[in-house]
Enzyme design. Structure first.
Site, PDB file in Angstrom:
ATOM      1  N   CYS A 184      36.466 -13.546 141.724  1.00  0.00           N
ATOM      2  CA  CYS A 184      35.685 -14.733 141.355  1.00  0.00           C
ATOM      3  C   CYS A 184      35.796 -14.996 139.857  1.00  0.00           C
ATOM      4  CB  CYS A 184      34.219 -14.526 141.759  1.00  0.00           C
ATOM      5  SG  CYS A 184      33.158 -15.882 141.239  1.00  0.00           S
ATOM      6  N   CYS A 204      32.500 -16.200 138.189  1.00  0.00           N
ATOM      7  CA  CYS A 204      31.504 -15.119 138.017  1.00  0.00           C
ATOM      8  C   CYS A 204      31.901 -14.204 136.857  1.00  0.00           C
ATOM      9  CB  CYS A 204      31.402 -14.235 139.257  1.00  0.00           C
ATOM     10  SG  CYS A 204      31.428 -15.102 140.811  1.00  0.00           S
ATOM     11  N   ASP A 205      33.172 -13.834 136.787  1.00  0.00           N
ATOM     12  CA  ASP A 205      33.574 -12.740 135.887  1.00  0.00           C
ATOM     13  C   ASP A 205      34.423 -13.169 134.697  1.00  0.00           C
ATOM     14  OD1 ASP A 205      32.255 -10.972 137.591  1.00  0.00           O
ATOM     15  OD2 ASP A 205      34.008 -10.758 138.878  1.00  0.00           O
TER      16      ASP A 205
END
Ligand code: NAP
Length: 307
Positions: free
Chosen positions: A134, A137-138
């Site tokens: 992701c 997200c990261d």
């Protein structure tokens, strides 16, 4: 409160939320189960620029929130729980979660897909320690660092471009010499100075003590291997349908996508499937939403015929 419903929806991505909107607006008593993330895979997409009505594009998160709000406006009950078993046979179908049992005249399966994992030596131990599925997200953890993106489809190339906001360099590793992504997406990547490519290449190993520090890249044509220092690996090598709950009960293709008729009814009457989980020709948010709508309309017609 009674646990008897008209429609139970499994999955809260665009297909499930659109099904909820249509079922709720048709005054069907509807409950939707989502085990993880409202919006599903779409909600972890940075910008969606091909969903009609949003000419400037919209983040996957915002679009998912709007879909959730619209479904709830029509009284769809959202249940953030994992469905652990189903009983699809009979006039009243049953869905079980850790918190209860629910029955309905129709079930809409909109459980989507999950990313295929990177299957190379060293990868399992470093998932979450430099290996991610992701980018939204990261990505921010990789400011000024070198990252690799594995895969050549739309997800890989779009997320690679997104990662250039943070990373110093983004290398796309793809197993063939042609990308699969749409041309408009490819062109953006080719023009981005932070993106480079290792084509005809696959990862053959990942290494690092507590987090990723290097990978071994193998050229599939020459067999040559080389070690490259990277701190992040983002993997987008396709998806697996979330259909284990229905294995053996419903007709599926060889991969596990649910097969339906034109009304999106699966091989058991009263069971419908919509969106990425269904064997179809287009994996797009607009298509998933449209299938959700059709599945709800078909479920309503089915319920009417049952008297
Ligand atoms: P995808 O289109 O299936 O692409 C997966 C990529 O991973 C392909 O390039 C494939 O290589 C590669 N791959 C598969 N297995 C591999 C392995 N074992 N080792 C190395 N590489 C491997 O998946 P996706 O990009 O996640 O997209 C899924 C669907 O959603 C697609 O239909 C896509 O068009 C859609 N989508 C659309 C948008 C958009 O419209 N903006 C955005 C994201 C996703 P090959 O090319 O050699 O097969």
């Amino acid at each position: 409160m009674s646990n008897e419903y008209d429609v139970l929806i499994i999955g809260g991505g665009p297909a499930g939320l659109a099904a909820g909107l249509y079922a709720g607006r048709s005054m069907l008593k509807t409950r939707l189960f989502e085990k993880e993330l409202i919006g599903g895979q779409a909600s972890i997409t940075d910008i969606i620029e091909n969903y009609p009505g949003f000419p400037e594009g919209i983040t996957g998160f915002e679009l998912a929130e709007k879909m959730r709000e619209q479904a709830q406006k029509f009284d769809v009950e959202l249940d953030m729980n994992e469905v652990t078993s189903v009983d699809l046979i009979g006039a009243l179908k049953k869905v079980t979660t850790p918190d209860g049992e629910y029955t309905a005249k129709a079930i809409i399966i909109a459980s989507g897909v999950r990313p295929t994992k990177l299957d190379v030596p060293g990868a399992a131990a470093l998932t979450g320690r430099g290996i991610s599925y992701c980018a939204t997200c990261d990505g921010p953890f990789f400011r000024d660092k070198r990252v690799m993106v594995i895969g050549g489809g739309n997800s890989a190339v779009e997320e690679a471009i997104y990662l250039t906001k943070f990373a110093s360099k983004v290398t796309i590793v793809h197993r063939r010499d042609q990308l699969r992504a749409e041309k408009i997406v490819q062109d953006r990547a080719f023009k981005n100075e932070k993106v480079d490519f290792l084509l005809d290449s696959v990862l053959s190993g990942v290494s690092g003590e507590n987090s990723v520090s290097a990978v071994t890249v193998k050229n599939v044509k020459t067999g040559e291997e080389k070690e490259v220092g990277v701190e992040g690996i983002f993997v987008f090598v396709g998806n697996i349908p979330n259909t284990e709950l229905f294995t053996g009960a419903l007709d599926m293709d060889e991969v596990g996508y649910v097969i339906t008729d034109d009304a999106l009814m699966a091989s058991i009457p009263g069971i419908f499937a919509a969106g990425d989980v269904r064997k179809n020709n287009l994996k797009q948010v607009v298509w998933a939403a449209a299938e959700g709508a059709l599945a709800a309309v078909s479920a309503e017609k089915f319920i009417e015929t049952q008297g």
